[in-house]
Structure formats: C-alpha cells, structure tokens
Design a protein around this motif. Structure first.
Motif, PDB file in Angstrom:
ATOM      1  N   VAL A  98       0.540  13.079   2.558  1.00 10.13           N
ATOM      2  CA  VAL A  98       0.512  11.624   2.672  1.00 10.13           C
ATOM      3  C   VAL A  98       0.737  11.243   4.125  1.00 10.13           C
ATOM      4  O   VAL A  98       1.386  11.981   4.884  1.00 10.13           O
ATOM      5  N   ASP A  99       0.220  10.091   4.517  1.00 14.03           N
ATOM      6  CA  ASP A  99       0.455   9.582   5.861  1.00 14.03           C
ATOM      7  C   ASP A  99       1.876   9.020   5.935  1.00 14.03           C
ATOM      8  O   ASP A  99       2.348   8.419   4.968  1.00 14.03           O
ATOM      9  N   PRO A 100       2.576   9.201   7.053  1.00 15.63           N
ATOM     10  CA  PRO A 100       3.936   8.654   7.165  1.00 15.63           C
ATOM     11  C   PRO A 100       3.999   7.148   6.952  1.00 15.63           C
ATOM     12  O   PRO A 100       5.061   6.613   6.606  1.00 15.63           O
ATOM     13  N   THR A 101       2.864   6.452   7.176  1.00 18.74           N
ATOM     14  CA  THR A 101       2.843   4.998   6.988  1.00 18.74           C
ATOM     15  C   THR A 101       2.457   4.600   5.565  1.00 18.74           C
ATOM     16  O   THR A 101       2.372   3.411   5.262  1.00 18.74           O
ATOM     17  N   ASP A 102       2.230   5.574   4.697  1.00 17.15           N
ATOM     18  CA  ASP A 102       1.911   5.293   3.299  1.00 17.15           C
ATOM     19  C   ASP A 102       3.134   4.665   2.628  1.00 17.15           C
ATOM     20  O   ASP A 102       4.258   5.119   2.818  1.00 17.15           O
ATOM     21  N   ILE A 103       2.915   3.636   1.830  1.00 18.91           N
ATOM     22  CA  ILE A 103       4.045   2.933   1.206  1.00 18.91           C
ATOM     23  C   ILE A 103       4.854   3.834   0.287  1.00 18.91           C
ATOM     24  O   ILE A 103       6.039   3.597   0.049  1.00 18.91           O
ATOM     25  N   VAL A 104       4.248   4.902  -0.219  1.00 25.63           N
ATOM     26  CA  VAL A 104       4.996   5.795  -1.100  1.00 25.63           C
ATOM     27  C   VAL A 104       6.137   6.484  -0.341  1.00 25.63           C
ATOM     28  O   VAL A 104       7.174   6.824  -0.929  1.00 25.63           O
ATOM     29  N   VAL A 105       5.983   6.649   0.974  1.00 22.79           N
ATOM     30  CA  VAL A 105       7.058   7.225   1.788  1.00 22.79           C
ATOM     31  C   VAL A 105       8.233   6.246   1.857  1.00 22.79           C
ATOM     32  O   VAL A 105       9.401   6.652   1.864  1.00 22.79           O
ATOM     33  N   LEU A 106       7.926   4.959   1.873  1.00 28.93           N
ATOM     34  CA  LEU A 106       8.984   3.950   1.845  1.00 28.93           C
ATOM     35  C   LEU A 106       9.744   4.008   0.523  1.00 28.93           C
ATOM     36  O   LEU A 106      10.979   3.893   0.496  1.00 28.93           O
ATOM     37  N   VAL A 107       9.032   4.214  -0.581  1.00 24.88           N
ATOM     38  CA  VAL A 107       9.680   4.321  -1.894  1.00 24.88           C
ATOM     39  C   VAL A 107      10.594   5.549  -1.926  1.00 24.88           C
ATOM     40  O   VAL A 107      11.732   5.484  -2.404  1.00 24.88           O
ATOM     41  N   ILE A 108      10.092   6.677  -1.407  1.00 25.40           N
ATOM     42  CA  ILE A 108      10.904   7.893  -1.346  1.00 25.40           C
ATOM     43  C   ILE A 108      12.156   7.641  -0.503  1.00 25.40           C
ATOM     44  O   ILE A 108      13.264   8.029  -0.877  1.00 25.40           O
ATOM     45  N   SER A 190       0.572  -5.021   0.680  1.00 26.62           N
ATOM     46  CA  SER A 190      -0.719  -4.366   0.435  1.00 26.62           C
ATOM     47  C   SER A 190      -0.788  -3.844  -0.995  1.00 26.62           C
ATOM     48  O   SER A 190      -1.863  -3.467  -1.472  1.00 26.62           O
ATOM     49  N   VAL A 191       0.353  -3.812  -1.696  1.00 32.78           N
ATOM     50  CA  VAL A 191       0.379  -3.389  -3.100  1.00 32.78           C
ATOM     51  C   VAL A 191      -0.408  -4.422  -3.913  1.00 32.78           C
ATOM     52  O   VAL A 191      -0.048  -5.607  -3.899  1.00 32.78           O
ATOM     53  N   PRO A 192      -1.481  -4.014  -4.594  1.00 34.58           N
ATOM     54  CA  PRO A 192      -2.342  -4.994  -5.289  1.00 34.58           C
ATOM     55  C   PRO A 192      -1.580  -5.942  -6.206  1.00 34.58           C
ATOM     56  O   PRO A 192      -1.854  -7.156  -6.215  1.00 34.58           O
ATOM     57  N   GLU A 193      -0.624  -5.415  -6.968  1.00 32.23           N
ATOM     58  CA  GLU A 193       0.103  -6.249  -7.924  1.00 32.23           C
ATOM     59  C   GLU A 193       1.085  -7.207  -7.243  1.00 32.23           C
ATOM     60  O   GLU A 193       1.592  -8.142  -7.881  1.00 32.23           O
TER      61      GLU A 193
END
Length: 260
Positions: A98-108, A190-193
């Motif tokens: 994953v890219d470090p700027t991917d929001i999933v990294v923020l969740v982690i 950027s999260v669609p929901e």
C-alpha cells in the motif's frame, strides 16, 4: 443456527447478507449484531466495529504469536533506536503493498494510537497489531479490505477523523499546519461513503482567505458542520455557535453562488 435462520423473514435474511458482505463476519455474529441493533444495518455495523468484535473475529482461529509480533517490530525499527521511523514505516507499507498516503494506513495508525506521523513506538506498533488480531504481514494484508470497510461506519469514521488531528501535528506544536490539514481532509473525505461535496471549496477558501494553522476546535466543529448542515446551507442557522471560520466560509460560498 439453521433453525434460527428458518424463522427469520426474508428482509432479515437480506440484512444478514448485506452485513456479512461489508464486514466479513460469520452468520452468527451478523445475526447477533443485527438483533442487538433492532435490525438496523448501519447501527449493527457500528456495534460490530466499536465493540471489538471485528478484532476478535480475526483471532478466533488461534492465539496470536506474540514473538512474531515482536519480530515484526524488530524488522522495521530504526537501528540503534527504540522506535520505527520513516524508513521503517516505508518498508512496512511496501510489504503491505500500500502507498503510505493510502487512507488504510491512517486506520492502522489509529488502531496503534500513534502519536505522530511516520513513526511508531514499540508499544504503539505491537499493541496495535494485537488489537487488530494479526501477527504477520500476510494476515494484515488480508485484513485491509475490512479496515477500509470500517470507514463506511459513521462511528468508526468519526474516531479516525478525531484521531487524525493529533496525529497530524508536528512534535511540540498545538495546532496542525494548514497544508497538512488540507491534505488530511482531502484524504478523509475521499472515502465514498463520507464524501463532502464542498471539500474542494473549503480547501480553496482556507488557502486564499485563512492561511493559518488549524485549531482542534475548528477541526472537530467542521465534522459536526458537515454532518448537520446541508451543502446548500438551507438549514444553516447564523445564530448557532459555529467557529467564525465556518461562518465566513458560508458567506463566501453564498457570494460565490450569486447570493442564493
């Protein structure tokens, strides 16, 4: 379980299917959560993530190998230091693909309760993996879709949103620098929901008319504003105690729209 399913109505079974498609939970967990929430899917999903059931679901196949968790920390930590730094975080993301700027990294990072960007203490990293119920990169990889799905829940999204403010501050600073805040807002919404139609207007307004660091009060109040005020401002109360910056933003957009 089969007997219980036979007693459920078709709409209830459809909600179980919908719940499981979002969370990946078992049929029993899905049914229990939905019953607990009065068969409201959104409320049931909120309960699933806020109650810790999501983390439990990942570790029911066996106990975590804490030595493996420790080995992962040692793999990424800075040589001679007692933390994972920029290079280690980069390597961690590369191995997660994953890219470090991917929001999933923020969740982690929120699961780890990380104090600052691009750095994890030993306690943050290891306790975060335990909370996530994983002891290997492969297990965490498989969990990424679930972590992304968590952001569909307003309860979880608000937790991540609130966490992001302190996470975005530079060490020793009380406020978040404007460019950092803008980047984080654009990432979060950027999260669609959770998309906010006025996010680009807000960021443009701040750049042109504010150009100062963002306070925690403004950060938190913006979320409340987004969740309560319609994008056309038809329910905006000028007498409400919004931060002056939000009042100015509303005036700016109304002027931009021709005073409508």
């Amino acid at each position: 379980m089969d007997a219980l399913m036979n007693r459920l109505t078709k709409p209830q079974k459809d909600k179980i299917t919908q719940f499981r498609s979002i969370t990946g939970a078992s049929e029993k967990v899905a049914t229990d959560c939905l019953k607990n929430a009065g068969w409201g899917v959104e409320a049931a999903i909120d309960h699933f993530y806020s109650s810790g059931l999501a983390a439990q679901a990942t570790s029911t196949s066996g106990a975590l190998d804490l030595r493996a968790v420790e080995a992962l920390y040692q793999r990424y930590k800075e040589p001679g230091e007692d933390h994972i730094g920029v290079d280690g975080v980069q390597k961690f993301c590369e191995e997660l693909e994953v890219d470090p700027t991917d929001i999933v990294v923020l969740v982690i990072s929120q699961y780890m309760n990380a104090a600052v960007m691009c750095e994890y203490s030993k306690d943050e990293f290891t306790s975060g993996l335990v909370k996530l119920g994983v002891d290997s990169i492969d297990k965490l990889k498989r969990k990424l879709p679930d972590l992304r799905a968590e952001l569909k829940s307003d309860t979880k999204f608000r937790d991540v949103y609130s966490f992001a403010y302190n996470f975005s501050r530079e060490k020793g600073q009380k406020c978040v620098q404007l460019d950092t805040a803008i980047g984080m807002w654009q990432l979060l919404f950027s999260v669609p929901e959770q998309r906010w139609p006025l996010i680009d207007d807000w960021c443009e307004f701040l750049t042109k008319h504010h150009n100062r660091a963002i306070s925690k009060d403004t950060w938190q109040q913006l979320y409340d504003f987004i969740k309560t005020v319609k994008p056309d401002f038809s329910n905006f109360d000028e007498n409400s105690a919004w931060p002056y910056l939000l009042d100015e933003f509303v005036d700016h957009i109304k002027t931009k729209r021709g005073g409508q």
